[in-house]
Enzyme design. Structure first.
Site, PDB file in Angstrom:
ATOM      1  N   ASP A   1       0.871  -1.172   0.000  1.00 32.37           N
ATOM      2  CA  ASP A   1       0.000   0.000   0.000  1.00 32.37           C
ATOM      3  C   ASP A   1       0.914   1.230   0.000  1.00 32.37           C
ATOM      4  O   ASP A   1       2.140   1.132   0.139  1.00 32.37           O
ATOM      5  CB  ASP A   1      -0.942  -0.025   1.217  1.00 32.37           C
TER       6      ASP A   1
HETATM    7  C1  GLC Z   1      -4.442   4.224  -0.045  1.00 34.81           C
HETATM    8  C2  GLC Z   1      -5.297   3.054   0.351  1.00 34.81           C
HETATM    9  C3  GLC Z   1      -5.404   1.991  -0.696  1.00 34.81           C
HETATM   10  C4  GLC Z   1      -5.361   2.641  -2.070  1.00 34.81           C
HETATM   11  C5  GLC Z   1      -3.970   3.230  -2.246  1.00 34.81           C
HETATM   12  C6  GLC Z   1      -3.807   3.900  -3.610  1.00 34.81           C
HETATM   13  O1  GLC Z   1      -3.696   4.693   1.039  1.00 34.81           O
HETATM   14  O2  GLC Z   1      -5.013   2.431   1.598  1.00 34.81           O
HETATM   15  O3  GLC Z   1      -6.619   1.279  -0.468  1.00 34.81           O
HETATM   16  O4  GLC Z   1      -5.622   1.672  -3.069  1.00 34.81           O
HETATM   17  O5  GLC Z   1      -3.668   4.151  -1.216  1.00 34.81           O
HETATM   18  O6  GLC Z   1      -4.644   5.005  -3.711  1.00 34.81           O
END
Ligand code: GLC
Length: 721
Positions: A259
């Site tokens: 993430d």
């Molecule tokens: C965010 C989220 C994740 C998302 C990613 C990209 O922090 O936790 O669910 O897909 O960043 O935007």
């Protein structure tokens, strides 16, 4: 792909492991921008990056891909990923609402429409479905899940992955699914965002793991690591979680992406002394793509030249990424799916918008309808009052390319359906004043019926929105008290991304309708339900508590040694598992939702009382509609195991079926019960079915049930009764 891998330099390999955000590609090409300087990256690093997130639009993606390939020695296409969670431009109800439709068909169609629209816009991968099991409405991301039940979440996870990726091939109208967040991100202590998750592996495997497993069984091509710690180690560095459970047990051989900056956060977690150590931990855990921490880009090249294991791990990750790009057809056509023409034709097409409307109609939940105050009749003089009466902010969080300004308002659709509608704001989301109240009171006094449109704005659920008070804001509750005092029928429509404490709302209202955030055609769907054009059929995918003090509160709680006995008095009930200031019961239970029809379950039967290995017990129940209104309802099958090696939930959903029952009609629903459906997690962390007695329950929600006792016996010959 192995031959291509062999031709790559170390720098090119490590580049594939890096994912950059959209702002590194300003003006459709990589440029020296603030972020690049801030992170001391070179333009070569950017042109080496294997993927980018947050960019879409056919023309824009085409230009960036062209510029990128012109700088690529080996012509390895750039991968475009995005958060297409519940729609791209046509926005569907939030996933928690889709879970409440109890219709995998609705979930699959939502994903199919989102995939087709976003593929035309050049997206290759979506960061969805989010299948984290959730039981704490203080956590804002419950809106992104499909709820508190392992079985419902598993069914919906499969439907979503199939919708995004397609059943067989990953054609131009489909995109790769990235199931997230692995794992158990939905259980942060105290419901506080990014907080520690500390649950036993036994509970994790029984309650939290099934939906991820279901998504992977459905061939999800990517998995995303979660921010949280699990079993004492942050997921992104957790080899037991990522190598043993994800890769070996679940046999996931796709791409594992971190993430956002989750690798960098290993330093904050205190398991890595610096970013270099974080890179090493994540690589060893099997994380293939580093989303925006730059740890891989900055530290792996030097290490890989010194350490053969690191070089090997890098090769494994790069190969998985190259294979994903090949599966997507990007080497044959780096512009796969991109189509300005299709963008024009299908984005926000009437067919797609209609699908979103149906999804909303299937997800809206009727929670109260005293004296059948709903549906309203067209001649009624209506006062529509509240902060959500006249706004397009009903798309919910993670609606990325959706546009509130192009979303019809409830006011608009209601005025088209009912002759006399007056509208007043009555209160802002969190603030009110006498002038707003006076204006609301004036139109309410002039009406036959009041519809209050209340709730929260889209940006008060979703990521980084944990709350300690889950009631409606005081200014809105004050408005409802005023409206209720006028002695007119009061219908309250609640827009929310999380279960709220609606205790006061329920007491003040004659009817309560849960809209969730219903998406691009949510207003029309709501109007259709309010006027009876559509008979509501949504059910709750998450329990609604009476008080935040009861949280986490969910239907399938494990039995205790001190169960409440409703036949005893309070004095006799003193030393039992309960509160002295609140009931244990929810305001509205899991699976609950009313209809304009009058349904009754009757005649639960079974063809035998003994279930043996390799056999099936067939149960049947009749759904009777005593009304003149046709409607859908959800027949829910639960089990309760009387004695288990480990403690058992008071009940657990094992199957459900959404059925249409004609006016004055009867429909028969059946369940083919097999031993695997009775399996439970044992102390040795494996699943198996204990011999003994099981209650098989059936109901239209988790509290109102009928039951039959079935005995599972591995050797016992069936006695002729
Ligand atoms: C965010 C989220 C994740 C998302 C990613 C990209 O922090 O936790 O669910 O897909 O960043 O935007």
């Amino acid at each position: 792909m192995k031959r291509l891998l062999q031709r790559m330099t170390t720098e090119e390999k490590i580049g594939q492991l890096l994912q950059l955000s959209a702002d590194f590609f300003a003006d459709n090409q990589a440029v020296i921008t603030g972020p690049m300087k801030a992170h001391k990256l070179t333009i070569e690093t950017v042109y080496n990056a294997g993927s980018v997130l947050g960019i879409s639009g056919a023309a824009r993606v085409r230009k960036i891909q062209t510029d990128y390939l012109a700088h690529s020695r080996l012509k390895i296409p750039l991968l475009f990923m995005a958060d297409v969670v519940h729609g791209y431009r046509t926005i569907f109800p939030i996933p928690l609402a889709l879970g409440g439709s109890f219709s995998p068909q609705v979930m699959q169609q939502a994903a199919e429409v989102a995939a087709a629209e976003s593929a035309a816009g050049g997206v290759h991968v979506t960061f969805a479905p989010m299948v984290d099991l959730v039981r704490d409405p203080r956590w804002g991301r419950v809106m992104e899940s499909t709820g508190e039940d392992p079985y419902l979440n598993s069914v919906m996870a499969k439907a979503a992955v199939t919708g995004f990726q397609g059943l067989e091939t990953l054609d131009q109208d489909h995109i790769a699914a990235c199931v997230k967040h692995f794992a158990a991100y939905g259980a942060p202590e105290a419901g506080r965002e990014y907080n520690t998750v500390d649950i036993s592996e036994w509970r994790f495997r029984e309650q939290y793991l099934p939906a991820y497993a279901a998504a992977i069984e459905s061939q999800a091509l990517l998995v995303m690591t979660s921010f949280n710690t699990l079993f004492g180690v942050p997921a992104t560095a957790n080899q037991r979680l990522m190598r043993q459970i994800l890769r070996d047990e679940l046999q996931f051989n796709g791409v594992l992406i971190s993430d956002w900056d989750a690798i960098g956060e290993l330093v904050h977690h205190g398991v890595a002394g610096d970013l270099s150590a974080a890179a090493d931990l994540a690589l060893k855990a099997g994380v293939d793509i580093d989303m925006m921490s730059f740890a891989y880009a900055k530290y792996l090249e030097r290490v890989s030249k010194l350490d053969q294991q690191t070089a090997q791990l890098i090769d494994e990750s790069v190969l998985r990424i190259l294979e994903l790009k090949q599966t997507l057809g990007l080497f044959d056509d780096p512009y796969r799916g991109i189509s300005e023409d299709r963008e024009q034709k299908i984005i926000q097409s009437e067919a797609n918008l209609h699908a979103a409307q149906i999804a909303a109609e299937q997800s809206i939940v009727l929670l109260k309808n005293r004296q059948q105050v709903l549906p309203i009749t067209p001649e009624k003089r209506i006062a529509l009052i509240g902060p959500l009466a006249d706004t397009g902010d009903i798309l919910g969080s993670w609606s990325w390319s959706g546009k509130a300004e192009e979303t019809p308002h409830l006011r608009t659709t209601l005025e088209q359906a009912v002759a006399h509608v007056q509208v007043a704001r009555g209160s802002d989301y969190h603030m009110g004043n006498d002038a707003l109240l006076h204006e609301a009171e004036a139109i309410a006094r002039d009406a036959d019926l009041i519809i209050a449109a209340v709730g929260l704005p889209s940006d008060e659920s979703g990521e980084a929105t944990s709350m300690t008070d889950i009631r409606l804001p005081e200014s809105q509750r004050k408005l409802l008290r005023l409206l209720a005092s006028l002695g007119k029928p009061l219908v309250t429509v609640v827009f929310t991304g999380r279960p709220m404490d609606l205790t006061e709302v329920d007491a003040l209202s004659d009817a309560v309708l849960l809209a969730w955030f219903p998406g691009s055609r949510g207003a029309q769907a709501l109007t259709n339900v309010l006027t009876g054009v559509v008979n509501p059929s949504g059910k709750l995918p998450m329990t609604f508590p009476r008080s935040v003090g009861q949280v986490p509160l969910y239907y399938n709680y494990y039995r205790t040694g001190r169960p409440i006995n409703h036949d005893q008095t309070d004095d006799e009930n003193k030393y039992l598992s309960k509160y002295i200031d609140e009931s244990n019961d929810p305001l509205y239970p899991f699976g609950f939702g009313l209809s304009y029809a009058d349904f009754e379950l009757s005649d639960l039967t079974t063809d035998t009382a003994i279930l043996k290995p390799e056999s099936t017990v067939n149960l049947q129940v009749r759904v009777v509609n005593h009304s003149n209104v046709p409607g859908q309802t959800v027949v829910q099958w639960y089990i309760h195991q009387e004695v288990g090696e480990t403690v058992r939930p008071v009940k657990q959903l094992i199957s459900f079926e959404k059925v249409m029952v004609p006016a004055q009609g009867i429909v028969t629903c059946s369940l083919a019960l097999t031993p695997d459906m009775l399996a439970s997690m044992h102390m040795n962390l494996t699943e198996s079915t204990d011999e003994g007695n099981y209650q098989i329950m059936v109901g239209l929600n988790a509290d109102d049930i009928q039951q039959q006792e079935i005995q599972y016996a591995e050797n016992k010959e069936e006695h002729n009764a």
